[in-house]
Design a protein around this motif. Structure first.
Motif, short mmCIF file in Angstrom:
data_model
loop_
_atom_site.label_atom_id
_atom_site.label_comp_id
_atom_site.label_asym_id
_atom_site.label_seq_id
_atom_site.Cartn_x
_atom_site.Cartn_y
_atom_site.Cartn_z
N LEU A 124 0.82 -1.20 0.00
CA LEU A 124 0.00 0.00 0.00
C LEU A 124 0.86 1.26 0.00
O LEU A 124 0.48 2.29 -0.56
CB LEU A 124 -0.91 0.01 1.23
CG LEU A 124 -2.11 -0.94 1.19
CD1 LEU A 124 -2.84 -0.91 2.51
CD2 LEU A 124 -3.04 -0.58 0.06
N ILE A 125 2.03 1.18 0.63
CA ILE A 125 2.95 2.32 0.67
C ILE A 125 3.88 2.29 -0.54
O ILE A 125 4.11 3.32 -1.19
CB ILE A 125 3.78 2.30 1.97
CG1 ILE A 125 2.85 2.24 3.19
CG2 ILE A 125 4.68 3.54 2.04
CD1 ILE A 125 1.86 3.36 3.26
N GLU A 126 4.40 1.11 -0.87
CA GLU A 126 5.41 1.01 -1.93
C GLU A 126 4.86 1.43 -3.29
O GLU A 126 5.55 2.14 -4.05
CB GLU A 126 5.94 -0.42 -2.02
CG GLU A 126 6.98 -0.60 -3.12
CD GLU A 126 7.64 -1.96 -3.07
OE1 GLU A 126 8.26 -2.34 -4.06
OE2 GLU A 126 7.56 -2.64 -2.02
N VAL A 127 3.66 1.02 -3.64
CA VAL A 127 3.13 1.29 -4.98
C VAL A 127 3.04 2.79 -5.27
O VAL A 127 3.64 3.26 -6.25
CB VAL A 127 1.78 0.58 -5.19
CG1 VAL A 127 1.12 1.05 -6.48
CG2 VAL A 127 1.98 -0.93 -5.23
N PRO A 128 2.33 3.59 -4.48
CA PRO A 128 2.26 5.02 -4.81
C PRO A 128 3.60 5.74 -4.68
O PRO A 128 3.88 6.65 -5.46
CB PRO A 128 1.24 5.57 -3.81
CG PRO A 128 1.20 4.59 -2.70
CD PRO A 128 1.49 3.25 -3.31
N VAL A 129 4.43 5.33 -3.72
CA VAL A 129 5.73 6.00 -3.56
C VAL A 129 6.62 5.76 -4.77
O VAL A 129 7.23 6.69 -5.31
CB VAL A 129 6.43 5.52 -2.27
CG1 VAL A 129 7.88 5.98 -2.25
CG2 VAL A 129 5.71 6.07 -1.04
N LEU A 130 6.72 4.52 -5.23
CA LEU A 130 7.60 4.23 -6.36
C LEU A 130 7.05 4.77 -7.67
O LEU A 130 7.82 5.12 -8.56
CB LEU A 130 7.87 2.73 -6.45
CG LEU A 130 8.71 2.16 -5.30
CD1 LEU A 130 9.14 0.74 -5.59
CD2 LEU A 130 9.93 3.02 -5.02
N VAL A 131 5.73 4.86 -7.80
CA VAL A 131 5.17 5.53 -8.98
C VAL A 131 5.61 7.00 -8.96
O VAL A 131 6.00 7.57 -9.99
CB VAL A 131 3.64 5.42 -9.01
CG1 VAL A 131 3.05 6.36 -10.04
CG2 VAL A 131 3.23 3.99 -9.34
N GLY A 132 5.55 7.64 -7.79
CA GLY A 132 6.01 9.03 -7.68
C GLY A 132 7.48 9.17 -8.03
O GLY A 132 7.89 10.13 -8.68
N LEU A 133 8.29 8.19 -7.62
CA LEU A 133 9.72 8.23 -7.92
C LEU A 133 10.02 8.02 -9.40
O LEU A 133 11.07 8.42 -9.89
CB LEU A 133 10.46 7.20 -7.06
CG LEU A 133 10.52 7.53 -5.57
CD1 LEU A 133 11.16 6.39 -4.79
CD2 LEU A 133 11.29 8.83 -5.34
N VAL A 134 9.10 7.38 -10.12
CA VAL A 134 9.25 7.30 -11.58
C VAL A 134 9.25 8.71 -12.17
O VAL A 134 10.07 9.05 -13.02
CB VAL A 134 8.12 6.45 -12.20
CG1 VAL A 134 8.09 6.62 -13.72
CG2 VAL A 134 8.30 4.98 -11.84
N TYR A 135 8.32 9.55 -11.72
CA TYR A 135 8.26 10.93 -12.19
C TYR A 135 9.55 11.68 -11.84
O TYR A 135 10.09 12.43 -12.65
CB TYR A 135 7.08 11.65 -11.56
CG TYR A 135 5.73 11.24 -12.07
CD1 TYR A 135 5.15 11.90 -13.15
CD2 TYR A 135 5.01 10.20 -11.48
CE1 TYR A 135 3.89 11.53 -13.63
CE2 TYR A 135 3.77 9.83 -11.95
CZ TYR A 135 3.21 10.49 -13.02
OH TYR A 135 1.97 10.12 -13.48
N VAL A 136 10.03 11.48 -10.61
CA VAL A 136 11.26 12.16 -10.18
C VAL A 136 12.43 11.72 -11.05
O VAL A 136 13.24 12.55 -11.49
CB VAL A 136 11.55 11.84 -8.69
CG1 VAL A 136 12.89 12.43 -8.28
CG2 VAL A 136 10.43 12.38 -7.80
N SER A 137 12.53 10.43 -11.32
CA SER A 137 13.63 9.91 -12.13
C SER A 137 13.60 10.52 -13.53
O SER A 137 14.64 10.97 -14.05
CB SER A 137 13.54 8.39 -12.19
OG SER A 137 14.64 7.85 -12.90
N LEU A 138 12.44 10.56 -14.15
CA LEU A 138 12.34 11.13 -15.49
C LEU A 138 12.69 12.61 -15.49
O LEU A 138 13.30 13.12 -16.44
CB LEU A 138 10.93 10.91 -16.05
CG LEU A 138 10.56 9.46 -16.37
CD1 LEU A 138 9.08 9.36 -16.74
CD2 LEU A 138 11.43 8.91 -17.49
#
Length: 356
Positions: A331-345
């Motif tokens: 529940l925590i990992e999914v939204p956090v890592l999706v957000g980090l995809v944006y940061v990485s790009l």
């Protein structure tokens, strides 16, 4: 997937409907489980009537189902492409097997000193290294697909060998050395190893044989373009099914202690942010390309919550606080890592050279 589309609105659009709304499906599965636990008399007794290594049969099947498709995707014949690249391999091993578990251990003790069951569950999450959804996050962030697959395969093999040893060390030995309470953390290293062998070893062998036999019979193109897309969604179905069953058994704890659930989320948030940012900075510092830096960061930050749930259930029981901590993980990992995809790009332009 194109590596040129870095627009934020294109990131989520690349996910399937199942992946895109995974946090929603997980929340719905939780609610369904809670309602089933309240409305169906004797459900808990029925679920635990038949057990596999201490886990009810429906949960055991759900765990095995969710693990198999991910391991069927790994290209096991390409391990050498990463093992030859020591600039990527060595930092990945250090981040995954030294820094990651140690960081989660520290955060769990720092932020949950009065909640030993949840603390233990989080430590187990820290020991379960990435082998699942990290491939999706890496691909969306335009990382190195082949390197990610190889690191996932390497982590899979290493977990079978070392998870039990590290579990015994972090749950029993290290707290004693530091003068921390160990009574509530006593756990058999063999018990954890046995859970890993069952719930990781079986799907690992099945995944390897699927790829080997499938490619031999019809070729890699058929296997990856026809077979994998059909079995891939099964992993998420297995996850959702398992969560329904878990929450049917966990309902009372969740509804009676919502503050505890929020406290479990805090060290998880800190862990994902620190692991991803530290790994990304390390990759940039040692001269890795954008693609491999991204792969290093996501494979270090992601965790195999399926395995963590399996180990927690097998070792402490389906209604334990340790199992609840594992369930809160995705529940925590999914939204956090999706957000980090944006940061990485967004950070991609800081690299002078990257693959087109």
């Amino acid at each position: 997937m194109s590596h040129t589309d870095t627009r934020p609105d294109g990131v989520v659009a690349k996910l399937s409907a199942l992946d895109r709304f995974l946090p929603v499906w997980i929340a719905a599965a939780m609610v369904a489980g809670l309602l089933a636990g309240r409305w169906i008399p004797g459900l808990g007794t029925a679920l635990n009537a038949v057990a596999v290594d201490g886990i009810s049969l429906p949960i055991a099947l759900g765990l095995l189902v969710m693990m198999y498709p991910v391991l069927a995707k790994v290209r096991y014949d390409r391990l050498d492409t990463v093992t030859r690249d020591r600039r990527l391999l060595l930092p990945s091993l250090v981040l995954n097997w030294l820094i990651g578990p140690a960081l989660m251990f520290a955060l769990a003790w720092l932020l949950l000193p009065d909640l030993p069951e949840y603390r233990t569950g989080l430590i187990i999450v820290g020991l379960a290294r990435c082998i699942a959804m990290v491939i999706i996050w890496n691909d969306l962030a335009c990382g190195d697909r082949e390197a990610a697959a190889v690191l996932v395969a390497l982590n899979s093999v290493f977990q079978v060998v070392m998870f039990g040893v590290l579990g015994w060390f972090y749950l029993s030995v290290l707290p004693g050395w530091l003068g921390l309470a160990t009574t509530d953390l006593a756990v058999s290293g063999w018990q954890i190893a046995k859970s890993v062998l069952i719930f990781l070893g079986i799907p690992l062998v099945a995944g390897y044989l699927s790829r080997r036999l499938g490619e031999r019979a019809k070729g890699r193109e058929w296997y990856e373009s026809r077979f994998l897309p059909k079995v891939g969604p099964i992993a998420l179905y297995g996850l959702l099914f398992t969560i329904v069953i878990l929450f049917a058994l966990q309902g009372h704890q969740i509804t009676s202690r919502p503050l505890d659930v929020a406290r479990i989320a805090l060290p998880l948030l800190a862990y994902f942010a620190l692991m991803w940012a530290g790994s990304y900075l390390l990759g940039k510092a040692i001269g890795l390309s954008y693609e491999r830096t991204t792969t290093l960061a996501f494979t270090a930050a992601g965790n195999n919550f399926e395995l963590a749930i399996a180990v927690a259930i097998a070792t402490f029981g389906a209604t334990s606080g340790q199992a609840l901590a594992g369930v809160v993980g995705p529940l925590i990992e999914v939204p956090v890592l999706v957000g980090l995809v944006y940061v990485s790009l967004a950070l991609r332009g800081r690299f002078a050279h990257h693959r087109p």
